[in-house]
Design an enzyme around this catalytic site. Structure first.
Site, PDB file in Angstrom:
ATOM      1  N   ASP A  18       0.830  -1.206   0.000  1.00 16.43           N
ATOM      2  CA  ASP A  18       0.000   0.000   0.000  1.00 16.43           C
ATOM      3  C   ASP A  18       0.868   1.261   0.000  1.00 16.43           C
ATOM      4  O   ASP A  18       1.782   1.408   0.812  1.00 16.43           O
ATOM      5  CB  ASP A  18      -0.925  -0.014   1.228  1.00 16.43           C
ATOM      6  CG  ASP A  18      -1.934   1.104   1.176  1.00 16.43           C
ATOM      7  OD1 ASP A  18      -2.921   0.963   0.438  1.00 16.43           O
ATOM      8  OD2 ASP A  18      -1.723   2.132   1.855  1.00 16.43           O
ATOM      9  N   ARG A  19       0.548   2.170  -0.903  1.00 13.44           N
ATOM     10  CA  ARG A  19       1.342   3.387  -1.069  1.00 13.44           C
ATOM     11  C   ARG A  19       1.175   4.332   0.122  1.00 13.44           C
ATOM     12  O   ARG A  19       2.154   4.840   0.674  1.00 13.44           O
ATOM     13  CB  ARG A  19       0.957   4.101  -2.380  1.00 13.44           C
ATOM     14  CG  ARG A  19       1.451   3.442  -3.637  1.00 13.44           C
ATOM     15  CD  ARG A  19       0.880   2.059  -3.911  1.00 13.44           C
ATOM     16  NE  ARG A  19      -0.556   2.003  -4.119  1.00 13.44           N
ATOM     17  CZ  ARG A  19      -1.307   0.910  -4.004  1.00 13.44           C
ATOM     18  NH1 ARG A  19      -0.771  -0.252  -3.652  1.00 13.44           N
ATOM     19  NH2 ARG A  19      -2.606   0.947  -4.211  1.00 13.44           N
TER      20      ARG A  19
ATOM     21  N   CYS B 294      -2.978   5.118 -10.493  1.00  8.50           N
ATOM     22  CA  CYS B 294      -3.017   5.252  -9.033  1.00  8.50           C
ATOM     23  C   CYS B 294      -2.372   6.598  -8.735  1.00  8.50           C
ATOM     24  O   CYS B 294      -1.179   6.791  -9.023  1.00  8.50           O
ATOM     25  CB  CYS B 294      -2.223   4.130  -8.360  1.00  8.50           C
ATOM     26  SG  CYS B 294      -1.941   4.410  -6.585  1.00  8.50           S
TER      27      CYS B 294
ATOM     28  N   THR C 299      -1.806   8.146  -5.820  1.00  7.75           N
ATOM     29  CA  THR C 299      -0.859   8.142  -4.698  1.00  7.75           C
ATOM     30  C   THR C 299       0.521   7.688  -5.156  1.00  7.75           C
ATOM     31  O   THR C 299       1.547   8.197  -4.692  1.00  7.75           O
ATOM     32  CB  THR C 299      -1.367   7.232  -3.563  1.00  7.75           C
ATOM     33  OG1 THR C 299      -2.760   7.478  -3.343  1.00  7.75           O
ATOM     34  CG2 THR C 299      -0.608   7.487  -2.271  1.00  7.75           C
ATOM     35  N   ALA C 300       0.546   6.724  -6.094  1.00 10.38           N
ATOM     36  CA  ALA C 300       1.828   6.209  -6.597  1.00 10.38           C
ATOM     37  C   ALA C 300       2.646   7.282  -7.296  1.00 10.38           C
ATOM     38  O   ALA C 300       3.852   7.105  -7.503  1.00 10.38           O
ATOM     39  CB  ALA C 300       1.581   5.026  -7.533  1.00 10.38           C
TER      40      ALA C 300
ATOM     41  N   THR D 196      -6.123  10.279  -1.158  1.00 15.41           N
ATOM     42  CA  THR D 196      -5.704   9.500   0.018  1.00 15.41           C
ATOM     43  C   THR D 196      -4.888  10.372   0.972  1.00 15.41           C
ATOM     44  O   THR D 196      -4.358  11.419   0.592  1.00 15.41           O
ATOM     45  CB  THR D 196      -4.794   8.331  -0.394  1.00 15.41           C
ATOM     46  OG1 THR D 196      -3.608   8.874  -1.004  1.00 15.41           O
ATOM     47  CG2 THR D 196      -5.491   7.377  -1.350  1.00 15.41           C
TER      48      THR D 196
ATOM     49  N   LYS E 114     -12.261  -0.119  -2.454  1.00 18.25           N
ATOM     50  CA  LYS E 114     -11.249  -1.178  -2.510  1.00 18.25           C
ATOM     51  C   LYS E 114     -11.766  -2.478  -1.885  1.00 18.25           C
ATOM     52  O   LYS E 114     -11.311  -3.563  -2.233  1.00 18.25           O
ATOM     53  CB  LYS E 114      -9.961  -0.748  -1.798  1.00 18.25           C
ATOM     54  CG  LYS E 114      -9.090   0.220  -2.623  1.00 18.25           C
ATOM     55  CD  LYS E 114      -7.780   0.522  -1.898  1.00 18.25           C
ATOM     56  CE  LYS E 114      -6.959   1.602  -2.581  1.00 18.25           C
ATOM     57  NZ  LYS E 114      -6.325   1.225  -3.842  1.00 18.25           N
TER      58      LYS E 114
ATOM     59  N   CYS F  62      -7.964  10.383  -6.628  1.00 18.95           N
ATOM     60  CA  CYS F  62      -7.634   9.011  -6.268  1.00 18.95           C
ATOM     61  C   CYS F  62      -8.437   8.161  -7.238  1.00 18.95           C
ATOM     62  O   CYS F  62      -9.629   8.424  -7.448  1.00 18.95           O
ATOM     63  CB  CYS F  62      -8.038   8.709  -4.830  1.00 18.95           C
ATOM     64  SG  CYS F  62      -7.946   6.937  -4.441  1.00 18.95           S
TER      65      CYS F  62
END
Lengths: 245, 245
Positions: free
Chosen positions: B47-48, B83, B85-86, B125, B165, B194
């Protein structure tokens, strides 16, 4: 948990929907519980129906083999192809690649037998129909394949190629004429036996009586590579009054 | 036409929807006119947000690099990561992999500037918010980032992790409380920053005023690797009375 390889792009929207089905059918409470997938989506692969019917000399098999071999070398332990017509090449692909190629046609037969179906309508491409993919799989299993008449089959091809694959609105009236024709002739279930027709179900529902061959394929992939949500154990709800024979 | 690599599975449903967006945004009349995609969907990547916040020592970067290097060796010429956050790791990934990693954050800034937006709400996030991804990208561009308050941010995280999720129903009332709070404080647009929130838009529409960062990323990928349908040139429709500043 096995890694799934996917030979995709045949067509591309069906491939996206196949990944959606894999995800929604998976019993997972976080990202990390979902299955791992290696996908090569190559819409440039020559058209399957045109080759099967001898309308084009471009054989899609070599490119599919090349992709499958690559997927295997990257760790795929089984391969799914979200294109029913491509199942014409299933045995050749399995021999050439050397890992299981999930067989949506055989899985569909199992599903029909479980539901006690003896007369199933088949909505598919000319390539799938002419090559007798389902007719052969049904033989000896006590299931009759009910096919649209010539005009109905032309309408199905129009929906697949000129509507869905072309990104145009679907001629739903034509779809219902063909499907209801098959139900009217005694089909207990009608197969959506082309992944472009799965998109018609995605977008319009369709109700009871239809079995989506791509859902059957996705369920098999989840059973092999992940954990199936209970609600997907039954993929075929019969119409009222349509008792299994 | 370039080949697109996709580092996917973060999460898996967002990845499926990203492929759907690529397909529907492409101006193509047949399978063969669509872009080629190499996807490795690996939901097992740590998880990022947990790593960024120091809640877990498991760094997702090495696995993302490994996948990216493989995608490049298979012929990918650019990489998209559905994604947001990535994107915290975007520069590291680009340096380590050596091909362009499409930057959804920078593309979003361009989009907001084009629309004349100076106050943008950010729904994302904790990892994205705490790392200041958008706040830094807005600085010097004349755009203020408007963030939910503490309770609002908790609600957003709940929707992302415990609803989307986890494959559970979305708490739409909570979503609207947070979003309308930002609009009420003067946000001219609210970012769905997100990819799980893009799925809320997919499933419920949401109407005007929202800019979906995954749509921005998909459009960039189509512009680089394919041909964009005209209707996707504008991704942000403002609410009535929300004039650009």
């Amino acid at each position: 948990m096995k890694k799934l390889g996917v030979i995709g792009g045949l067509g591309p929207m069906a491939t996206a929907y196949f990944l959606q089905l894999l995800t929604q059918m998976s019993d997972a409470k976080s990202d990390q519980e979902h299955m791992e997938i290696l996908l090569h989506s190559k819409p440039q692969i020559p058209d399957r129906t045109r080759f099967i019917l001898g309308q084009s000399g471009e054989n899609p098999l070599p490119q599919m083999v090349e992709i499958g071999v690559d997927l295997k070398s990257q760790g795929a332990e089984a391969i799914a192809i979200p294109c029913v017509t491509a199942h014409y090449f299933q045995k050749n692909l399995e021999d050439a690649i050397g890992i299981p190629i999930l067989n949506a046609v055989e899985e569909t037969v199992l599903c029909l037998k479980e539901a006690g179906i003896s007369r199933a309508g088949v909505l598919a491409t000319d390539g799938t129909i002419e090559s007798g993919l389902f007719q052969r799989a049904f033989a000896g299993e006590g299931i009759s394949a009910m096919l649209p008449d010539r005009a109905g089959q032309q309408a199905v091809m129009q929906i697949i190629y000129q509507n869905v694959k072309a990104g145009q609105p679907v001629d739903l009236a034509a779809f219902w004429r063909v499907a209801e024709g098959l139900f009217g002739q005694g089909a207990q279930a009608v197969l959506l036996a082309c992944t472009e027709l799965s998109l018609v179900k995605r977008d319009f529902g369709l109700g009871e009586g239809f079995l989506d061959v791509m859902e059957v394929l996705a369920r098999k992939a989840v059973l092999i590579c992940g954990r199936l949500k209970g609600q997907y154990e039954c993929l075929l709800r019969l119409r009222e009054g349509q008792c299994p024979s």
